[in-house]
Design an enzyme around this catalytic site. Structure first.
Site, PDB file in Angstrom:
ATOM      1  N   ASP A  73       1.038  -1.294   0.281  1.00 34.18           N
ATOM      2  CA  ASP A  73      -0.398  -0.081   0.249  1.00 34.18           C
ATOM      3  C   ASP A  73       0.793   1.403  -0.398  1.00 34.18           C
ATOM      4  OD1 ASP A  73      -2.109  -1.790   0.386  1.00 34.18           O
ATOM      5  OD2 ASP A  73      -2.194  -1.986   2.036  1.00 34.18           O
TER       6      ASP A  73
ATOM      7  N   GLN B  76       2.205  -6.401  -3.023  1.00 31.50           N
ATOM      8  CA  GLN B  76       2.467  -5.885  -1.303  1.00 31.50           C
ATOM      9  C   GLN B  76       4.056  -5.349  -1.416  1.00 31.50           C
ATOM     10  OE1 GLN B  76       1.461  -9.699  -2.497  1.00 31.50           O
ATOM     11  NE2 GLN B  76       0.032  -9.039  -2.849  1.00 31.50           N
TER      12      GLN B  76
END
Ligand code: IMP
Length: 432
Positions: free
Chosen positions: A13, A224
């Protein structure tokens, strides 16, 4: 000719989707090489929001080829929905824009049932996304997985599914207390998916070799982040693939000598979704402030993300395991409004100061962050287009991070839109 890998250097993120979308302007081919629909890459283009789970973020640029490599675990239902929604919004009008590796593994309905079933029963759940990622990679390594190419061959698929269900059904029913699956409807469903995906399924390793030989620019899009890497992350609170840049080679079918540059994407603070240690986590009003200002809710699951101060120890580790040559700093604008900012420069473990990230969750859980404090700023940053336009405190923060990390920033993002970014250097200009 440059091949650039873009990877996250925190717990995911970091804003990789936006960075890949920007760099895609200069690239010819964009490749996903690991993970699956656990990823959620959010882009905002012309005020319109897009979230991609499987298709590389470059798909919004016309004339770019997007590849889902062999290292990805593909949920065909999610992929077909993404294709449908893109077409409906006027993108992906030409099917040759998307290529899916015939050797990529398929996430089956039983993988998702096992993932959710295990998490539901565990006294210490990992906080997975429930997308079947771990069970799908387990089957790949156990050599009982279904590959995308198998969806095109009824007899092969039937044989593989029969063998799979012999093991999965007793496990689902007797261990996890779930319903088992019937062969025929599952086979039919998978064959239908195969037919719909047929135009996209190819040998993507051969395609990439040809493109690289022609001197095309290839961008590899990591999913990721390094701290979720199955080897180098906070094991066992990690995802089930290697998220680091080295895996771009295995997951796409190219050689290590073909990678020219690794760009790490790093957020100006830290977030994490799911369980596991997080030394700089803020469980107070400042954490809430970051979550709300930064819109820190999972793009895949909608879960609130845990938020905390920037952790230079963790990022230095990620830089090392990725061979990161430069960084893209994202979401600097989220920090506006805080009086003072903290940066974690070391940990204290059993009374000793350590600067290396410990391997494994157990030690990291015992680490206390050692902070340095710097001044914050009140000005909004979204309109700023160069380092010089930043308020002095924001510039100092960026410079201090760069000093602590020892790697230059190539671009800085101060908002969600493409324009809300400024480049300091061009990753594609880097030679081998
Ligand atoms: P899994 O990948 O669904 O097995 O989840 C394992 C861990 O990785 C959980 O903590 C997830 O929240 C985390 N995770 C997986 N994908 C992402 C991502 O794209 N961003 C952030 N966290 C992720």
């Amino acid at each position: 000719m440059p091949c650039v890998v873009v990877v996250g250097v925190q717990w995911g993120d970091e804003g990789k989707g936006k960075v890949v979308d920007l760099l895609a302007e200069e690239a010819d081919v964009i490749v996903r090489f690991q993970g699956g629909s656990n990823a959620g890459h959010t882009l905002v283009v012309g005020g319109e929001k897009f979230i991609f789970h499987l298709i590389p973020s470059g798909i919004l640029r016309p004339n770019k080829r997007c590849v889902i490599g062999n290292g990805v675990v593909v949920d065909p239902e999610v992929l077909l929905e993404e294709i449908r929604s893109l077409k409906e919004r006027g993108y992906l009008q030409d099917d040759s824009q998307l290529l899916v590796s015939e050797a990529a593994q398929v996430v089956m309905p039983y993988h998702k049932a096992i993932d959710k079933g295990r998490e539901g029963r565990s006294s210490k759940p990992l906080g997975t996304t429930g997308r079947g990622i771990g069970p799908a990679y387990e089957d790949k390594v156990s050599r009982v997985g279904i590959r995308v190419g198998d969806l095109l061959h009824e007899e092969v698929l039937r044989g593989k599914l029969e063998r799979a269900l012999e093991e999965k059904n007793p496990y689902l029913v007797h261990v996890l207390g779930q319903r088992g699956l019937d062969l025929d409807p599952l086979l039919e469903e998978m064959l239908r998916y195969g037919e719909s995906l047929r135009p996209y399924i190819v040998n993507t390793s051969c395609f990439l070799a040809e493109e690289i030989a022609r001197g095309r620019r290839v961008l590899f899009e990591g999913a990721q982040g390094a701290l979720l890497d199955v080897d180098h992350g906070t094991y066992p609170y990690v995802t089930s693939s290697n998220t680091v840049a080295g895996n771009a080679c295995c997951g796409a079918g190219i050689g290590p000598t073909q990678i020219d540059f690794v760009l790490g994407v790093v957020k100006a603070y830290t977030t994490r979704v799911g369980g596991g240690p997080f030394p700089t986590e803020l469980r107070d009003g400042t954490g809430d402030y970051l979550r709300e200002r930064g819109g820190e809710y999972g793009a895949t699951t909608g879960r609130p993300r845990r938020c905390g101060w920037f952790d230079a120890v963790a990022v230095r580790h990620a830089i090392r395991v990725n061979g990161t040559g430069g960084l893209a700093l994202t979401k600097l604008d989220t920090l506006t409004g805080l009086d003072r900012l903290r940066i974690c420069t070391a940990y204290r473990l059993h009374g000793e100061l350590i600067e290396e990230f410990p391997s494994g969750a157990e030690l990291l859980e015992r680490c206390e962050p050692v902070y340095e404090e710097v001044e914050g700023w009140k000005e909004e940053l979204t309109g700023r287009r160069s380092l010089l336009e930043l308020p002095a405190a924001a510039r100092n923060y960026v410079e201090r991070l760069q000093e602590l990390l020892g790697v230059p920033f190539y671009l800085i993002s101060v908002g969600a839109e493409r324009e809300e970014t400024f480049f300091l250097k061009d990753p594609f200009s880097e030679g081998r």
